[in-house]
Design a protein around this motif. Structure first.
Motif, PDB file in Angstrom:
ATOM      1  N   THR A   1     -10.311 -16.215  -1.007  1.00 53.06           N
ATOM      2  CA  THR A   1     -10.342 -14.858  -1.992  1.00 53.06           C
ATOM      3  C   THR A   1     -10.713 -13.749  -1.124  1.00 53.06           C
ATOM      4  O   THR A   1     -10.765 -12.807  -1.602  1.00 53.06           O
ATOM      5  N   GLY A   2     -11.540 -13.994   0.107  1.00 48.02           N
ATOM      6  CA  GLY A   2     -11.895 -12.635   0.876  1.00 48.02           C
ATOM      7  C   GLY A   2     -10.478 -12.126   1.338  1.00 48.02           C
ATOM      8  O   GLY A   2     -10.643 -10.819   1.518  1.00 48.02           O
ATOM      9  N   ILE A   3      -9.470 -12.828   1.571  1.00 44.96           N
ATOM     10  CA  ILE A   3      -8.313 -12.218   2.148  1.00 44.96           C
ATOM     11  C   ILE A   3      -7.540 -11.324   1.000  1.00 44.96           C
ATOM     12  O   ILE A   3      -7.133 -10.539   1.163  1.00 44.96           O
ATOM     13  N   TYR A   4      -7.727 -11.857  -0.181  1.00 43.21           N
ATOM     14  CA  TYR A   4      -7.163 -11.019  -1.339  1.00 43.21           C
ATOM     15  C   TYR A   4      -8.056  -9.719  -1.337  1.00 43.21           C
ATOM     16  O   TYR A   4      -7.287  -8.575  -1.664  1.00 43.21           O
ATOM     17  N   LEU A   5      -9.304  -9.738  -1.159  1.00 40.65           N
ATOM     18  CA  LEU A   5     -10.115  -8.603  -1.139  1.00 40.65           C
ATOM     19  C   LEU A   5      -9.793  -7.466   0.202  1.00 40.65           C
ATOM     20  O   LEU A   5     -10.114  -6.285  -0.065  1.00 40.65           O
ATOM     21  N   SER A   6      -9.413  -8.112   0.997  1.00 39.83           N
ATOM     22  CA  SER A   6      -9.029  -7.206   2.286  1.00 39.83           C
ATOM     23  C   SER A   6      -7.621  -6.694   2.105  1.00 39.83           C
ATOM     24  O   SER A   6      -7.326  -5.886   2.937  1.00 39.83           O
ATOM     25  N   ASP A   7      -6.767  -6.815   0.998  1.00 40.68           N
ATOM     26  CA  ASP A   7      -5.706  -6.210   0.758  1.00 40.68           C
ATOM     27  C   ASP A   7      -5.954  -5.065  -0.162  1.00 40.68           C
ATOM     28  O   ASP A   7      -6.338  -5.124  -1.187  1.00 40.68           O
ATOM     29  N   ILE A   8      -5.682  -4.033   0.194  1.00 42.38           N
ATOM     30  CA  ILE A   8      -6.074  -2.746  -0.383  1.00 42.38           C
ATOM     31  C   ILE A   8      -5.550  -3.073  -1.800  1.00 42.38           C
ATOM     32  O   ILE A   8      -6.108  -2.594  -2.799  1.00 42.38           O
ATOM     33  N   PRO A   9      -4.185  -3.048  -1.893  1.00 41.75           N
ATOM     34  CA  PRO A   9      -3.616  -2.720  -3.514  1.00 41.75           C
ATOM     35  C   PRO A   9      -4.256  -3.935  -4.437  1.00 41.75           C
ATOM     36  O   PRO A   9      -4.814  -3.657  -5.717  1.00 41.75           O
TER      37      PRO A   9
ATOM     38  N   LEU B   1       0.783  -1.120   0.087  1.00 43.90           N
ATOM     39  CA  LEU B   1       0.042   0.070   0.148  1.00 43.90           C
ATOM     40  C   LEU B   1       0.808   1.234   0.013  1.00 43.90           C
ATOM     41  O   LEU B   1       0.591   2.061  -0.866  1.00 43.90           O
ATOM     42  N   ALA B   2       1.770   1.139   0.864  1.00 43.31           N
ATOM     43  CA  ALA B   2       2.817   2.375   0.954  1.00 43.31           C
ATOM     44  C   ALA B   2       3.360   2.691  -0.183  1.00 43.31           C
ATOM     45  O   ALA B   2       3.720   3.925  -0.849  1.00 43.31           O
TER      46      ALA B   2
ATOM     47  N   MET C   1     -15.346   0.173   1.301  1.00 44.14           N
ATOM     48  CA  MET C   1     -15.239   1.348   0.890  1.00 44.14           C
ATOM     49  C   MET C   1     -13.840   1.828   0.618  1.00 44.14           C
ATOM     50  O   MET C   1     -13.406   2.881   0.473  1.00 44.14           O
ATOM     51  N   PHE C   2     -12.732   0.891   0.381  1.00 43.09           N
ATOM     52  CA  PHE C   2     -11.272   1.207   0.099  1.00 43.09           C
ATOM     53  C   PHE C   2     -11.184   1.948  -1.008  1.00 43.09           C
ATOM     54  O   PHE C   2     -10.424   2.664  -1.169  1.00 43.09           O
ATOM     55  N   THR C   3     -12.216   1.548  -2.261  1.00 42.86           N
ATOM     56  CA  THR C   3     -11.960   2.571  -3.371  1.00 42.86           C
ATOM     57  C   THR C   3     -12.947   3.531  -3.479  1.00 42.86           C
ATOM     58  O   THR C   3     -13.378   4.028  -4.572  1.00 42.86           O
ATOM     59  N   THR C   4     -13.798   3.995  -2.305  1.00 45.21           N
ATOM     60  CA  THR C   4     -14.590   5.021  -2.637  1.00 45.21           C
ATOM     61  C   THR C   4     -14.285   6.239  -2.307  1.00 45.21           C
ATOM     62  O   THR C   4     -14.855   7.377  -2.732  1.00 45.21           O
ATOM     63  N   GLY C   5     -12.862   6.366  -1.748  1.00 49.37           N
ATOM     64  CA  GLY C   5     -12.152   7.818  -1.672  1.00 49.37           C
ATOM     65  C   GLY C   5     -12.532   8.132  -0.252  1.00 49.37           C
ATOM     66  O   GLY C   5     -12.008   9.267   0.087  1.00 49.37           O
ATOM     67  N   TRP C   6     -13.221   7.735   0.656  1.00 49.12           N
ATOM     68  CA  TRP C   6     -13.703   7.946   1.979  1.00 49.12           C
ATOM     69  C   TRP C   6     -12.487   7.487   2.906  1.00 49.12           C
ATOM     70  O   TRP C   6     -12.067   6.135   2.821  1.00 49.12           O
ATOM     71  N   ALA C   7     -11.846   8.438   3.644  1.00 50.79           N
ATOM     72  CA  ALA C   7     -11.099   8.609   4.533  1.00 50.79           C
ATOM     73  C   ALA C   7      -9.655   7.305   4.277  1.00 50.79           C
ATOM     74  O   ALA C   7      -9.676   6.255   4.694  1.00 50.79           O
ATOM     75  N   PRO C   8      -9.177   7.471   3.158  1.00 51.88           N
ATOM     76  CA  PRO C   8      -8.023   6.775   2.753  1.00 51.88           C
ATOM     77  C   PRO C   8      -7.075   6.560   3.890  1.00 51.88           C
ATOM     78  O   PRO C   8      -6.377   5.383   3.920  1.00 51.88           O
ATOM     79  N   GLN C   9      -6.736   7.404   4.725  1.00 51.95           N
ATOM     80  CA  GLN C   9      -5.842   7.088   5.772  1.00 51.95           C
ATOM     81  C   GLN C   9      -6.570   6.152   6.762  1.00 51.95           C
ATOM     82  O   GLN C   9      -5.729   5.727   7.526  1.00 51.95           O
ATOM     83  N   LEU C  10      -7.507   5.467   6.671  1.00 52.05           N
ATOM     84  CA  LEU C  10      -8.122   4.497   7.719  1.00 52.05           C
ATOM     85  C   LEU C  10      -8.103   2.949   6.808  1.00 52.05           C
ATOM     86  O   LEU C  10      -8.359   2.134   7.313  1.00 52.05           O
TER      87      LEU C  10
ATOM     88  N   PHE D   1      -8.300  -0.665   8.738  1.00 51.00           N
ATOM     89  CA  PHE D   1      -9.349  -1.661   8.439  1.00 51.00           C
ATOM     90  C   PHE D   1      -8.742  -2.723   7.610  1.00 51.00           C
ATOM     91  O   PHE D   1      -9.732  -3.805   7.816  1.00 51.00           O
ATOM     92  N   MET D   2      -7.749  -2.763   7.216  1.00 45.93           N
ATOM     93  CA  MET D   2      -7.054  -3.880   6.554  1.00 45.93           C
ATOM     94  C   MET D   2      -6.791  -4.560   7.793  1.00 45.93           C
ATOM     95  O   MET D   2      -6.993  -5.965   7.544  1.00 45.93           O
ATOM     96  N   LEU D   3      -6.325  -4.188   8.707  1.00 50.84           N
ATOM     97  CA  LEU D   3      -5.818  -5.201   9.741  1.00 50.84           C
ATOM     98  C   LEU D   3      -6.923  -5.774  10.324  1.00 50.84           C
ATOM     99  O   LEU D   3      -6.943  -6.937  10.491  1.00 50.84           O
ATOM    100  N   THR D   4      -8.128  -5.035  10.607  1.00 51.07           N
ATOM    101  CA  THR D   4      -9.379  -5.901  11.355  1.00 51.07           C
ATOM    102  C   THR D   4      -9.790  -6.802  10.608  1.00 51.07           C
ATOM    103  O   THR D   4     -10.195  -8.072  11.030  1.00 51.07           O
TER     104      THR D   4
END
Ligand SMILES: [Cu+2]
Ligand SMILES: [Cu+2]
Lengths: 260, 623
Positions: B451-459, A120-121, B389-398, B402-405
């Motif tokens: 497959t859920g684990i892939y989706l939890s990863d933002i990149p 990500l970074a 909401m990773f790609t919605t633009g809302w609060a990218p700093q979070l 959210f990836m952690l949880t």
């Protein structure tokens, strides 16, 4: 019913099944992923493909372990007699197994997380020469792209319905919408962000391969959502400038102003 | 005065009609519901001359509310409060009548407080809704059989898509928790009924009250915004959105009432000796799932209320023109949406773990770890919503937190696999149909989980969000896992409700069709997504054709499998092989009472001395 019938577990055949399944899983991960996924034309897409491969390789032995137990159990522990099987030897708990399982899954999770944060970074810090801004506007059901650079170079606005950007230069997208929420996605560049009305969201990418790429809307936006597709053309610096000059002056800067 | 009336009533035989209130049933519910809907629609026309731009919205909202209240009245849900209001006490005979005593099959069409009747009603209702959602799935897949197919037009396609999603979510929420959380759970606790029998009937009939406006949506123009009804398109779309919203609010009333009832039953109605560490695992799952639903579902009702206000009362919670934002909707929706996945999943997991012990003839492996796993999933699930909401633009700093949880959830989820595997480990596997569906569940859930684990990863999510990959992922969870669990539970508990087995052979045919169908449909759908096909596309580029054709063929196969099981249920209910009270030789209480289970379940409440997983142990050894 009263006699305990204890099934045996022998490690060797189990390990063979597990190893074979793991090998298949890893082979598919490494060979299959690049073939299945969109070809990469940016750092972000490269990282995405790499991450899928790494996660798949990490998941392969775990998934293979569960499948191996299932196969082994169905082959060896299946009750073949008539009627209700006798009770098996009870196994209420095994603290070592539970701790080991939780420990391993915690380690794997930590690894995934560290990998993910690092990726990500690296995505966030992407930068290239000659950063250029493109204003992207979604509306039902088309995309339009404005090039503020044209105002500096040509003293008029340029707006187009396909995206043209120079290769190996940094493109900064300011994305918004004039009606409902759309999703701006260039699959080969591995970038995606929603186009929200009233707000500007941003993306940066350095395309590293010239060519024609698809742009697709990925947020359900009504009737013609599936027709909200267009093209991105990644070209050389020179081709870009030529293209920009060929564009007619567009009437006025529209739609990118933020209402608020 | 009232005392005399009561006296007379209590002496009248329970089968005696006993006035209008006793005659209310499903038919009168429909009639009064329709009257309510018509009044709701036409009265505003009569009284208001100045009909503003939102008038059509206002009328549909009032009409849908009119339906719900009319239906509640017509089915008899308001009879109790009505009587109390007039100061008439319920007599014992009234209670017995309400519980369906001596009314035969008729009680299944009535507002009946017997938890076993409610369970059976839930089972039938879940099947009807699954059937409706399944038909829509087939229509969607048929439309996607070729790139530019115009089997239905795009507007209809979007409506089908939205309704398919919502119907399936509703039917899966009730698919396990409804039938078995009502029929089985109170008996497993050693209770004579739920803590609040009237509320139990209310929760069931409120789902019916919600289903009708939901289906009505299709006939008044549909909705264009998916089951996620993101704003502001939910404000823009047609009047179908109003009935849709009222349906959701109504459904949330049902899940909330049911959740309260479930939690209270388990916390207060357990029999002597049924301590929390002896509670059957399915009851634990019902408790955790029910409590999680109490937290999650009200977000949905609140957000839908705000949508209605934006549409018909001129507010602007979600409209950017006057300071609102769609991100508010997205947050509220997913605050509900992610926990809701586990509201659906956890009861199915509980049912499957019961099946695992009975058909392996072994105690549940690591009982407390299993409870911890389910509780851990539930606890974490309320902290992960923004991964949608990773790609919605809302609060990218979070993104990082959210990836952690999200990735942490893989630890308690892994525990569920460990418990299942540990229970099967060296057991005497009795491969009856319930166990076969369990094996299918485990196999599919691996794919759904990984497959859920892939989706939890933002990149990675940056490429996969909003694509068919996501659709395939959650269908592996909902169809491959939850639905398999729900069907396994039916094969397991059917003998208890009907006194008959489901046919083994048909069960196996159904399983293999469904299992192969799931792999064909959704593996191909993963490929569509990886190659870049967005979800919710009515037409697509030619490059996606092959995988879509394969998915469509697979989907028909799943449907064929489902129809075999449906036929099995209908045929076996009438003429299946008699099963006796405890055909699987299980030790949970529901199997130790007679079949059919008598009203109030137990002649004498049992006293519990150990948990029900003493397979291979001396009875009472773990008292
Ligand atoms: Cu769109
Ligand atoms: Cu989620």
């Amino acid at each position: 019913m009263t006699k305990n019938n204890s099934n045996k577990f022998s490690l060797k055949p189990f390990l063979v099944i597990w190893a074979v399944l793991t090998a298949i899983g890893i082979w598919i991960s490494i060979k299959g992923t690049p073939w299945l996924m969109e070809k990469s034309a940016s750092h972000q897409m490269h990282m995405a493909i790499l991450t899928v491969i790494v996660f798949s390789v990490a998941a392969a032995p775990v998934a293979a372990g569960i499948y191996a137990v299932q196969i082994y159990a169905l082959a060896k522990w299946r009750y073949k007699g008539e009627g209700v099987p006798p009770d098996a030897e009870p196994l209420r708990n095994n603290v070592k197994a539970v701790s080991a399982w939780i420990g391993v899954s915690a380690l794997l999770t930590t690894f995934l997380l560290i990998w993910g944060l690092a990726a990500l970074a690296s995505d966030d810090n992407v930068s290239g020469p000659n950063p250029m801004t493109v204003n992207v506007t979604g509306q039902q059901w088309m995309w339009s792209f404005q090039y503020p650079i044209a105002e500096t170079l040509l003293h008029h606005n340029v707006e187009s319905n396909i995206l043209v950007i120079p290769v190996n230069n940094q493109a900064n997208f300011n994305v918004t919408s004039v009606d409902v929420t759309h999703g701006f996605w260039v699959p080969s560049l591995g970038v995606k962000v929603d186009a929200n009305p009233g707000t500007v969201t941003t993306l940066s990418v350095v395309p590293n391969k010239p060519g024609w790429y698809d742009i697709r809307c990925v947020e359900l936006c009504g009737l013609n959502h599936s027709a909200m597709i267009t093209k991105a053309h990644v070209v050389s610096d020179k081709e870009f400038l030529t293209w920009l000059k060929e564009q007619p002056a567009s009437p006025a800067a529209i739609t990118t102003s933020v209402k608020n | 005065m009232t005392a005399t009336i009561d006296l007379q009533k209590s002496h009248s035989p329970a089968t005696n009609g006993g006035g209008f209130l006793r005659r209310l049933n499903f038919g009168t519910g429909i009639i009064f519901g329709i009257i309510g809907a018509l009044l709701g629609y036409f009265l505003p026309h009569h009284f208001f001359d100045n009909q503003g731009s939102a008038f059509a919205d206002q009328c549909t909202v009032i009409s849908a509310v009119g339906w719900v209240i009319g239906f509640w009245f017509g089915i008899g849900a308001l009879a109790g409060p009505f009587k109390w209001f007039l100061g008439w006490d319920q007599t014992h005979a009234d209670e017995m009548y309400l519980a369906g005593k001596d009314q035969g099959k008729k009680r299944y069409w009535k507002y009946c407080t017997d938890h076993k009747v409610v369970g059976v009603q839930y089972l039938v209702l879940a099947m009807v809704l699954l059937g409706a959602g399944g038909i829509l799935a087939m229509l969607i897949r048929t439309d996607l059989i070729s790139p530019g197919s115009h089997f239905v037009n795009q507007q209809v396609y979007n409506s089908f898509l939205s309704l398919h999603g919502m119907l399936m979510i509703i039917s899966l929420i009730i698919a396990v928790a409804g039938p078995w959380g009502n029929f089985v759970m109170p008996i497993q606790c050693g209770a004579r009924d739920m803590a609040f029998p009237r509320l139990n009937a209310l929760s069931l009939w409120t789902v019916v009250a919600a289903a009708v406006p939901l289906l009505t949506t299709l006939f008044i123009g549909g909705i264009q915004d998916g089951w996620t009804t993101y704003a502001p398109i939910s404000i823009q779309t047609g009047i179908g959105m109003n009935t849709f919203a009222i349906a959701i609010i109504t459904f949330v009333i049902s899940t909330t009432v049911a959740g309260v009832n479930t939690v209270c039953t388990i916390m207060t109605m357990r029999t002597t000796g049924m301590s929390l560490d002896r509670l059957p695992i399915f009851t634990w799952a019902s408790l955790i799932g029910g409590a999680l639903g109490l937290y999650a579902m009200p977000f949905f009702a609140t957000a839908m209320t705000m949508t209605i206000l934006d549409r018909s009362a001129g507010t602007s919670f979600f409209s950017a023109d006057s300071g609102g934002t769609g991100w508010l909707w997205e947050n509220m929706f997913w605050l509900m949406g992610h926990p809701e996945v586990y509201v659906i999943l956890i009861p199915a997991v509980g049912a499957l773990l019961e099946i695992a012990t009975v058909f392996s003839r072994k105690p549940l492996f690591s009982y407390k770890t299993a409870i911890g796993g389910m509780a851990g999933i539930a606890g974490l699930s309320i902290l992960v919503w923004a991964h949608h909401m990773f790609t919605t633009g809302w609060a990218p700093q979070l993104g990082g937190p959210f990836m952690l949880t999200t990735e942490l959830i893989s630890i308690p989820t892994g525990i569920i696999f460990l418990v299942a595997v540990g229970t099967i480990w060296r057991g005497n596997l009795w491969m009856k149909t319930p166990m076969i569906w369990l094996m299918g569940f485990i196999a599919n859930f691996i794919i759904g989980g990984v497959t859920g684990i892939y989706l939890s990863d933002i990149p990675v999510d940056n490429t996969m969000h909003g694509t068919m990959f996501v659709v395939a992922h959650f269908h592996y969870v909902f169809v491959g896992s939850v639905l398999f669990g729900a069907i396994g539970a039916v094969y397991f508990w059917f003998p208890k409700i009907s006194g008959r087995f489901l046919d083994e052979k048909m069960g196996r045919i159904s399983f293999w069709l469904a299992f192969i169908g799931v792999q064909v449909t959704f593996l191909a759908m993963f490929v569509s997504g990886l190659r870049g096909m967005p979800r919710r596309y009515a037409s697509y580029q030619a490059i996606f054709e092959h995988t879509n054709v394969i998915s469509t063929i697979g989907a028909y196969t799943i449907m064929a499998g489902m129809l075999v099981s449906l036929a099995n249920i209908i045929l076996s209910w009438r003429s299946g092989e008699p099963s006796g009270p405890n055909p699987w030789h299980s030790k949970t209480l529901e199997w130790l009472v007679p079949t059919p289970v008598p009203l109030e379940n137990f002649e004498v409440l049992p006293v519990i001395e150990s948990d029900p997983y003493t397979y291979g142990e001396k009875e009472g050894a773990r008292a």
